[in-house]
Design a protein around this motif. Structure first.
Motif, PDB file in Angstrom:
ATOM      1  N   PRO A 135       0.775  -1.129   0.051  1.00 41.30           N
ATOM      2  CA  PRO A 135      -0.128  -0.030  -0.038  1.00 41.30           C
ATOM      3  C   PRO A 135       0.921   1.222  -0.078  1.00 41.30           C
ATOM      4  N   SER A 136       1.894   1.283   0.956  1.00 46.83           N
ATOM      5  CA  SER A 136       2.702   2.653   1.113  1.00 46.83           C
ATOM      6  C   SER A 136       3.260   2.751  -0.412  1.00 46.83           C
ATOM      7  N   PHE A 137       3.859   1.659  -0.953  1.00 42.61           N
ATOM      8  CA  PHE A 137       4.485   2.105  -2.234  1.00 42.61           C
ATOM      9  C   PHE A 137       3.630   2.459  -3.401  1.00 42.61           C
ATOM     10  N   SER A 138       2.344   1.916  -3.504  1.00 45.06           N
ATOM     11  CA  SER A 138       1.600   2.369  -4.437  1.00 45.06           C
ATOM     12  C   SER A 138       0.995   3.872  -4.324  1.00 45.06           C
ATOM     13  N   ARG A 139       0.495   4.276  -3.064  1.00 47.67           N
ATOM     14  CA  ARG A 139       0.060   5.462  -2.803  1.00 47.67           C
ATOM     15  C   ARG A 139       1.236   6.451  -2.718  1.00 47.67           C
ATOM     16  N   ALA A 140       2.481   6.140  -2.558  1.00 52.32           N
ATOM     17  CA  ALA A 140       3.383   6.910  -2.651  1.00 52.32           C
ATOM     18  C   ALA A 140       3.948   7.475  -3.997  1.00 52.32           C
ATOM     19  N   ASN A 141       3.563   6.363  -4.925  1.00 45.52           N
ATOM     20  CA  ASN A 141       4.009   6.524  -6.511  1.00 45.52           C
ATOM     21  C   ASN A 141       2.633   7.591  -6.947  1.00 45.52           C
ATOM     22  N   LEU A 142       1.575   7.359  -6.594  1.00 43.89           N
ATOM     23  CA  LEU A 142       0.747   8.300  -7.044  1.00 43.89           C
ATOM     24  C   LEU A 142       0.957   9.677  -6.332  1.00 43.89           C
ATOM     25  N   ALA A 143       1.488   9.731  -5.304  1.00 45.85           N
ATOM     26  CA  ALA A 143       1.558  11.157  -4.844  1.00 45.85           C
ATOM     27  C   ALA A 143       2.910  11.752  -5.402  1.00 45.85           C
ATOM     28  N   MET A 144       3.683  10.775  -6.029  1.00 43.36           N
ATOM     29  CA  MET A 144       4.700  11.437  -6.959  1.00 43.36           C
ATOM     30  C   MET A 144       4.333  12.105  -8.171  1.00 43.36           C
ATOM     31  N   VAL A 145       3.461  11.133  -8.738  1.00 36.49           N
ATOM     32  CA  VAL A 145       2.725  11.677  -9.941  1.00 36.49           C
ATOM     33  C   VAL A 145       2.065  13.287  -9.837  1.00 36.49           C
ATOM     34  N   THR A 146       1.233  13.170  -8.774  1.00 42.58           N
ATOM     35  CA  THR A 146       0.722  14.271  -8.809  1.00 42.58           C
ATOM     36  C   THR A 146       1.616  15.611  -8.242  1.00 42.58           C
ATOM     37  N   PHE A 147       2.399  15.213  -7.430  1.00 45.61           N
ATOM     38  CA  PHE A 147       3.227  16.383  -6.746  1.00 45.61           C
ATOM     39  C   PHE A 147       4.138  17.041  -8.037  1.00 45.61           C
ATOM     40  N   ASN A 148       4.687  15.877  -9.016  1.00 49.16           N
ATOM     41  CA  ASN A 148       5.459  16.222 -10.106  1.00 49.16           C
ATOM     42  C   ASN A 148       4.792  17.170 -11.159  1.00 49.16           C
ATOM     43  N   VAL A 149       3.466  16.651 -11.301  1.00 52.40           N
ATOM     44  CA  VAL A 149       2.597  17.595 -12.418  1.00 52.40           C
ATOM     45  C   VAL A 149       2.397  19.273 -11.577  1.00 52.40           C
ATOM     46  N   ALA A 150       2.483  19.071 -10.285  1.00 52.86           N
ATOM     47  CA  ALA A 150       2.426  20.525  -9.802  1.00 52.86           C
ATOM     48  C   ALA A 150       3.765  21.072  -9.847  1.00 52.86           C
ATOM     49  N   PHE A 151       4.862  20.477  -9.804  1.00 52.69           N
ATOM     50  CA  PHE A 151       6.311  21.087  -9.844  1.00 52.69           C
ATOM     51  C   PHE A 151       6.565  21.450 -11.262  1.00 52.69           C
ATOM     52  N   ALA A 152       6.294  20.568 -12.027  1.00 53.80           N
ATOM     53  CA  ALA A 152       6.632  21.005 -13.715  1.00 53.80           C
ATOM     54  C   ALA A 152       5.747  22.107 -14.113  1.00 53.80           C
ATOM     55  N   ALA A 153       4.412  22.365 -13.545  1.00 57.41           N
ATOM     56  CA  ALA A 153       3.429  23.272 -14.177  1.00 57.41           C
ATOM     57  C   ALA A 153       3.961  24.608 -13.285  1.00 57.41           C
ATOM     58  N   GLY A 154       4.730  24.494 -12.359  1.00 54.89           N
ATOM     59  CA  GLY A 154       5.146  25.930 -11.483  1.00 54.89           C
ATOM     60  C   GLY A 154       6.555  26.273 -12.109  1.00 54.89           C
ATOM     61  N   LEU A 155       7.433  25.182 -12.279  1.00 49.37           N
ATOM     62  CA  LEU A 155       8.675  25.533 -12.495  1.00 49.37           C
ATOM     63  C   LEU A 155       8.743  26.386 -13.861  1.00 49.37           C
ATOM     64  N   LEU A 156       8.333  25.605 -15.088  1.00 53.16           N
ATOM     65  CA  LEU A 156       8.315  25.861 -16.310  1.00 53.16           C
ATOM     66  C   LEU A 156       7.813  27.577 -16.597  1.00 53.16           C
ATOM     67  N   PRO A 157       6.292  27.803 -16.251  1.00 52.66           N
ATOM     68  CA  PRO A 157       5.911  28.938 -16.459  1.00 52.66           C
ATOM     69  C   PRO A 157       6.651  30.192 -15.728  1.00 52.66           C
ATOM     70  N   THR A 158       7.287  29.999 -14.646  1.00 54.83           N
ATOM     71  CA  THR A 158       7.781  30.878 -14.005  1.00 54.83           C
ATOM     72  C   THR A 158       9.120  31.428 -14.659  1.00 54.83           C
ATOM     73  N   ILE A 159       9.778  30.386 -15.414  1.00 58.84           N
ATOM     74  CA  ILE A 159      10.979  30.675 -16.007  1.00 58.84           C
ATOM     75  C   ILE A 159      10.404  31.553 -17.298  1.00 58.84           C
ATOM     76  N   LEU A 160       9.370  30.909 -18.031  1.00 56.40           N
ATOM     77  CA  LEU A 160       8.823  31.317 -19.352  1.00 56.40           C
ATOM     78  C   LEU A 160       8.204  32.766 -19.173  1.00 56.40           C
ATOM     79  N   PHE A 161       7.582  33.160 -17.941  1.00 55.10           N
ATOM     80  CA  PHE A 161       7.050  34.496 -17.673  1.00 55.10           C
ATOM     81  C   PHE A 161       8.321  35.494 -17.670  1.00 55.10           C
ATOM     82  N   MET A 162       9.285  35.162 -16.983  1.00 52.70           N
ATOM     83  CA  MET A 162      10.474  36.073 -16.942  1.00 52.70           C
ATOM     84  C   MET A 162      11.232  36.407 -18.074  1.00 52.70           C
TER      85      MET A 162
END
Length: 468
Positions: free
Chosen positions: A267-294
């Motif tokens: 259980p902890s392995f499967s749920r942690a991987n789901l958390a990894m997917v969702t957080f990295n969606v947020a990470f990529a969707a925050g890092l790239l536009p910040t750079i592009l905006f500047m």
């Protein structure tokens, strides 16, 4: 004689972690450092369209994601040290080929070879760390490994911007001395570890898995260019689903499948991987536009934009260390959830602050520091939870799955940014369009927070949660 051997062993232990973390830093860095060199590379190859040049990034991301799990399983079989050294060697040679590429599609091919090397060495490095570091120090080592990877992802634009000032070839040449050093040190400080079973690897399952992940990555990466409703994208998604269905059918019948079903039932392995997917969606969707905006709204060049995001990465290791101290009292899921909340808050603060007139210290820096703190708390905790319950014989394969989750989240986040900016190009001012993307990143991080909270069951209903 005994004291000499003891001193040598202590030296090897001290060098092991820098070697393993150095390899994942190099592989993760290459996913991001090339982004700032795309314009320079395109100008070097006359007649190349932007779509053609984009395959320098896309080919690496797709091959890397597709081969991580088969490569991790291969390393489990042939030996983690062997896999690690082969992966580093291939990555280094391919980097030199990238630097001397005479044509664009030669460069794309060399990038594919780079991705193969990265896909081998990344899970092998995490697998070696899990089996080589003593149990009482393992949680801290895993946090450092995950922090190094996160630091590389955020530092990529900074280093890329600096190297491009010399020439774009330097973003690849820099890997040569690093790769040679890792190979020489790795040969002397890493102990071999392999699974005891002698059965051949599930080649058919490996092909199916690579197809399923690779086709999914192609559909996500190319969706903004081809059109999400186009026959090409829909057909690719359908092909990925079919490959996945055949893989599930085959896995149920294979004696030793490429991914053991028991691994995914942790259980902890499967749920942690789901958390990894969702957080990295947020990470990529925050890092790239910040750079592009500047770059697009404020006119920053690649170097200035890279330096502007540098304060975020600087606070990542500080808060990763703080997270390690908080975890025994708060438990890892809560620390990860707190980090997700900080990332969401940081991006929301930037979205509320940015305007068309440049004011970096007032509009970007405060929220970006808060977001960097969130990365430092979140990623090490998620990786720690995912790997804490893995059997040693499956540590490289499990590490590969964690990295696939991370990569899929990243390509989803980048594609989301491209799609949202394209749909907002004719509505509102530039800062309003980018602010909307940052709000989406913050929302994705809130989802990641909720997933993180349930990564591990409470002690009353199951095994104790790891304090990593």
């Amino acid at each position: 004689m005994r004291s000499a051997r003891t001193a040598s062993s202590a030296t090897s232990t001290r060098l092991l972690l820098p070697v393993l973390c150095g390899s994942t830093f190099m592989a993760s860095l290459d996913l991001f450092v090339v982004n700032v060199a795309v314009d320079d590379i395109g100008r070097s190859f006359a007649g190349s369209s932007l779509g053609d040049v984009s395959w320098i990034i896309n080919a690496y991301a797709i091959v890397y994601a597709a081969l991580l799990i088969p490569a991790g399983r291969w390393a489990d079989r042939v030996g983690r040290k062997t896999g690690f050294l082969v992966g580093v060697g291939l990555f280094t040679v391919a980097s030199v080929a990238c630097a001397v590429s005479p044509a664009l599609w030669f460069l794309v091919g060399a990038r594919c070879l780079q991705a193969v090397g990265a896909a081998i060495m990344t899970p092998a490095s995490l697998g070696l760390l899990i089996v080589s570091v003593p149990a009482d120090k393992r949680a801290g080592a895993i946090r450092l490994w995950a922090t190094t990877s996160a630091l590389a992802a955020a530092a990529g634009p900074v280093l890329g911007g600096l190297l491009v000032q010399l020439s774009w070839q330097w973003i690849f040449v820099i890997n040569l001395p690093v790769g040679i050093a890792l190979i020489l040190l790795g040969r002397s400080v890493i102990q071999e570890f392999r699974r005891s079973e002698s059965e051949p690897m599930d080649a058919f399952g490996a092909v199916l898995l690579a197809l399923a992940v690779g086709l999914l990555a192609v559909a996500i990466v190319q969706g903004p260019d081809w059109g999400w409703g186009s026959a090409s994208v829909v057909g690719t998604f359908v092909a990925a689903v079919l490959a996945s269905a055949v893989l599930v059918w085959h896995t149920r019948r294979a004696e030793d499948p490429i991914v053991a079903p028991a691994l995914l039932r942790i259980p902890s392995f499967s749920r942690a991987n789901l958390a990894m997917v969702t957080f990295n969606v947020a990470f990529a969707a925050g890092l790239l536009p910040t750079i592009l905006f500047m770059q697009t709204a404020w006119g920053y060049d690649a170097l200035r934009a890279g330096l502007a995001v540098a304060p975020g990465p600087f606070v990542v290791p500080i808060f990763a260390q703080l997270g390690g101290r908080l975890a025994p009292r708060l438990r890892a899921p809560r620390v990860a959830a707190l980090g997700c909340l900080l990332w969401a808050g940081g991006l929301a603060l930037v979205a509320l602050s940015i305007g068309d007139q440049p004011s970096y210290a007032a509009q970007i820096l405060p929220g970006w520091l808060l977001a960097g703190a969130g990365v430092g708390l979140t990623l090490p905790m998620i990786v720690g939870v995912a790997t804490a319950s893995l059997p040693p014989e499956w540590s490289a394969t499990g590490g590969a799955i964690v990295n696939v989750a991370r990569q899929i989240g990243t390509v989803l986040g980048v594609s989301l940014v491209v799609a949202l900016l394209a749909s907002s190009s004719d509505s509102g001012t530039p800062h309003e369009a980018f602010a909307r993307v940052l709000w989406v990143s913050a929302a994705a991080s809130v989802v990641a927070m909720l997933v993180s909270l349930v990564m591990v069951r409470r002690p009353a209903s199951g095994p104790a949660a790891p304090a990593c």
